[in-house]
Design a protein around this motif. Structure first.
Motif, PDB file in Angstrom:
ATOM      1  N   TYR A   1      11.842   9.434  -7.035  1.00  0.00           N
ATOM      2  CA  TYR A   1      10.595   8.724  -7.349  1.00  0.00           C
ATOM      3  C   TYR A   1      10.176   9.045  -8.778  1.00  0.00           C
ATOM      4  O   TYR A   1       9.677   8.175  -9.496  1.00  0.00           O
ATOM      5  CB  TYR A   1       9.523   9.070  -6.299  1.00  0.00           C
TER       6      TYR A   1
ATOM      7  N   PHE B   1      10.861  14.237   1.587  1.00  0.00           N
ATOM      8  CA  PHE B   1       9.690  13.805   2.373  1.00  0.00           C
ATOM      9  C   PHE B   1      10.030  12.632   3.266  1.00  0.00           C
ATOM     10  O   PHE B   1      11.132  12.099   3.224  1.00  0.00           O
ATOM     11  CB  PHE B   1       8.497  13.506   1.449  1.00  0.00           C
TER      12      PHE B   1
ATOM     13  N   PRO C   1       9.511   1.188  -4.165  1.00  0.00           N
ATOM     14  CA  PRO C   1       9.551   2.132  -3.034  1.00  0.00           C
ATOM     15  C   PRO C   1       9.837   1.419  -1.717  1.00  0.00           C
ATOM     16  O   PRO C   1       9.260   1.742  -0.688  1.00  0.00           O
ATOM     17  CB  PRO C   1       8.137   2.706  -3.043  1.00  0.00           C
TER      18      PRO C   1
ATOM     19  N   LYS D   1      15.703  10.769   0.758  1.00  0.00           N
ATOM     20  CA  LYS D   1      14.299  10.575   0.378  1.00  0.00           C
ATOM     21  C   LYS D   1      13.816  11.858  -0.287  1.00  0.00           C
ATOM     22  O   LYS D   1      13.266  12.750   0.355  1.00  0.00           O
ATOM     23  CB  LYS D   1      13.473  10.234   1.630  1.00  0.00           C
TER      24      LYS D   1
ATOM     25  N   TYR E   1      -1.190   7.034   7.958  1.00  0.00           N
ATOM     26  CA  TYR E   1       0.098   7.314   7.335  1.00  0.00           C
ATOM     27  C   TYR E   1       0.420   8.789   7.537  1.00  0.00           C
ATOM     28  O   TYR E   1      -0.410   9.669   7.270  1.00  0.00           O
ATOM     29  CB  TYR E   1       0.019   6.983   5.841  1.00  0.00           C
TER      30      TYR E   1
ATOM     31  N   THR F   1       7.892   1.355   5.163  1.00  0.00           N
ATOM     32  CA  THR F   1       6.738   1.805   5.940  1.00  0.00           C
ATOM     33  C   THR F   1       5.445   1.456   5.210  1.00  0.00           C
ATOM     34  O   THR F   1       4.519   0.919   5.800  1.00  0.00           O
ATOM     35  CB  THR F   1       6.845   3.318   6.186  1.00  0.00           C
ATOM     36  N   ALA F   2       5.391   1.758   3.922  1.00  0.00           N
ATOM     37  CA  ALA F   2       4.186   1.464   3.155  1.00  0.00           C
ATOM     38  C   ALA F   2       4.071  -0.040   2.904  1.00  0.00           C
ATOM     39  O   ALA F   2       3.011  -0.638   3.091  1.00  0.00           O
ATOM     40  CB  ALA F   2       4.223   2.221   1.836  1.00  0.00           C
TER      41      ALA F   2
ATOM     42  N   TYR G   1       0.019  -1.439   0.944  1.00  0.00           N
ATOM     43  CA  TYR G   1       0.578  -0.840  -0.259  1.00  0.00           C
ATOM     44  C   TYR G   1       0.381  -1.748  -1.471  1.00  0.00           C
ATOM     45  O   TYR G   1      -0.037  -1.311  -2.536  1.00  0.00           O
ATOM     46  CB  TYR G   1       2.071  -0.553  -0.059  1.00  0.00           C
TER      47      TYR G   1
ATOM     48  N   ARG H   1       2.765  11.859   6.447  1.00  0.00           N
ATOM     49  CA  ARG H   1       3.642  12.233   5.342  1.00  0.00           C
ATOM     50  C   ARG H   1       4.184  13.652   5.583  1.00  0.00           C
ATOM     51  O   ARG H   1       3.526  14.642   5.261  1.00  0.00           O
ATOM     52  CB  ARG H   1       2.859  12.129   4.031  1.00  0.00           C
TER      53      ARG H   1
ATOM     54  N   PHE I   1      -3.984   2.093  -0.302  1.00  0.00           N
ATOM     55  CA  PHE I   1      -2.901   3.011   0.062  1.00  0.00           C
ATOM     56  C   PHE I   1      -3.083   4.217  -0.851  1.00  0.00           C
ATOM     57  O   PHE I   1      -2.585   4.249  -1.973  1.00  0.00           O
ATOM     58  CB  PHE I   1      -1.529   2.352  -0.132  1.00  0.00           C
TER      59      PHE I   1
ATOM     60  N   GLY J   1       7.898   9.162   5.531  1.00  0.00           N
ATOM     61  CA  GLY J   1       6.688   8.350   5.648  1.00  0.00           C
ATOM     62  C   GLY J   1       6.793   7.576   6.941  1.00  0.00           C
ATOM     63  O   GLY J   1       7.785   6.885   7.169  1.00  0.00           O
TER      64      GLY J   1
HETATM   65  C1  COI Z   1       6.973   4.759   2.552  1.00  0.00           C
HETATM   66  O1  COI Z   1       7.044   3.548   2.709  1.00  0.00           O
HETATM   67  O2  COI Z   1       6.690   5.548   3.468  1.00  0.00           O
HETATM   68  C2  COI Z   1       7.246   5.349   1.281  1.00  0.00           C
HETATM   69  O3  COI Z   1       7.671   6.444   1.254  1.00  0.00           O
HETATM   70  C3  COI Z   1       6.965   4.611   0.083  1.00  0.00           C
HETATM   71  C4  COI Z   1       6.150   5.409  -0.796  1.00  0.00           C
HETATM   72  C5  COI Z   1       6.806   6.381  -1.636  1.00  0.00           C
HETATM   73  C6  COI Z   1       4.766   5.091  -0.995  1.00  0.00           C
END
Ligand code: COI
Ligand code: PLP
Length: 339
Positions: free
Chosen positions: A189, A57, A223, A184, A124, A283-284, A156, A126, A12, A59
């Motif tokens: 973070y 942001f 996360p 978010k 992914y 998601t991750a 992840y 972003r 990841f 994801g």
């Molecule tokens: C995600 O799961 O999309 C996240 O944002 C977690 C991440 C910050 C890696």
């Protein structure tokens, strides 16, 4: 041309792709969508994103399905959530149609980076928005930049779908009780990094944060959101300091579909004694089963998985979620955007 990537062992991480898409908000309106091959952004040194943390942001993921088609999972929910984040820290909410159009464009332009069906990896997506106006006084920007980059990713947590251990520590909070936890934003973070690095150094994959007000209830798992199975029910923390996870929302629906009762409520730390399964979801993280939860302050170890294997419900969730996203089973809830 297909890039030379060993898809099944992708971490990841950031892997450069061909294009990203951008759109600027200026003079009270969003401009034209710009497609670029540049992976840098030209920012004024006094921009609010650099000084006062105006950064949000999202994801989400795109998959190559069994039928060869591309599917983006729950795009509409991410489009809604980034608007909430924008409102939360006084940024310009992105119109949902613009979010959708730019996501699809970013995925299509980088089609050769979508991992093949069966690889276990995904693309992914972003999206991020930043405040661009130069300011020295603490005040929101009135110019913003919205960017969507994509990158192919693997699991992840190292090793993919297998148990991982996490820890509870009271030394740090991720967010404040009436702070920004449900949005978010990059700042959340940053605030989690010291705790996360300490946990990693001790051999844990994440911190299970407690509620920042009373330190009595379970909150978020690094996360990701947290859920557990207790007496056959799906239980997950409910609190204003938690990011409303789209994966959690999805698993709750799958649980109901499977006849499992769902409880969104406060969960005390000692309830961990009685759970048969626990996992981090996002998601991750997808749904990452938790083997053991160690409370570093009390020395108590909650052994969740007695046989070292992921529990049956979490395994079912994982399989079902993959099958839906890969077009192997019918998408009865209409969660996929099929390109
Ligand atoms: C995600 O799961 O999309 C996240 O944002 C977690 C991440 C910050 C890696
Ligand atoms: N909680 C935090 C703090 C996260 O960063 C994420 C990742 O997006 C999640 C929860 C899971 O949210 P989602 O399932 O929408 O990806």
């Amino acid at each position: 041309m297909t890039p030379e990537i060993d898809w099944s062992s992708l971490p990841f991480g950031y892997y450069p792709t061909d294009y990203n898409v951008r759109c600027a908000y200026r003079d009270g309106k969003w401009g034209e969508i710009e497609v670029t091959q540049s992976d840098t952004i030209n920012i004024h040194m006094a921009a609010t994103c650099l000084h006062y943390g105006q950064e949000i942001f999202e994801g989400l993921k795109a998959f190559r399905g069994k039928d060869g088609k591309i599917r983006i999972f729950r795009l509409e929910e991410n489009a809604k959530r980034i608007r909430e984040s924008a409102i939360g820290i006084k940024m310009e909410p992105i119109p949902e149609d613009l979010f959708r159009e730019m996501c699809i464009k970013a995925v299509q332009l980088n089609e050769r980076f979508i991992p093949p069906y069966g690889s276990g990896a995904s693309l992914y997506i972003r999206p991020l928005e930043i405040g661009m106006t130069p300011r020295v006084g603490v005040k929101p920007a009135d110019e913003f930049l919205f960017v969507i980059m994509v990158t192919p990713v693997g699991p992840y947590f190292k090793g993919g779908f297998k148990n991982t251990n996490i820890c509870i520590m009271r030394e740090y909070d991720r967010v404040a009780p009436r702070g920004t936890g449900r949005f978010k934003i990059g700042g959340n973070y940053a605030a989690s990094l010291a705790a996360g690095e300490k946990a990693h150094a001790l051999g844990y994959s994440a911190v299970l944060f407690l509620d920042p007000k009373e330190k009595k209830y379970l909150d978020e798992c690094g996360p990701a959101n947290f859920y557990a199975i207790k007496n056959g029910k799906y239980i997950t923390p409910a609190s204003d300091s938690i990011l409303p996870s789209i994966t959690n929302m999805t698993l709750q629906q799958l649980a109901r579909d499977m006849g499992i009762e769902v409880e969104c409520r406060h969960i005390t730390v000692d309830e961990l004694e009685d759970v048969s399964e626990a996992a981090a979801c996002g998601t991750a993280a997808v749904t990452s089963p938790i083997g053991e939860i160690d409370d570093l302050d009390t020395g108590k170890k909650y052994v969740i998985s007695k046989d070292g294997k992921p529990g049956p419900i979490t395994t079912k969730f994982y399989e079902l979620l993959s099958a839906i996203r890969l077009g192997e089973v019918e998408d009865v809830h209409g969660w996929n955007t099929v390109l």
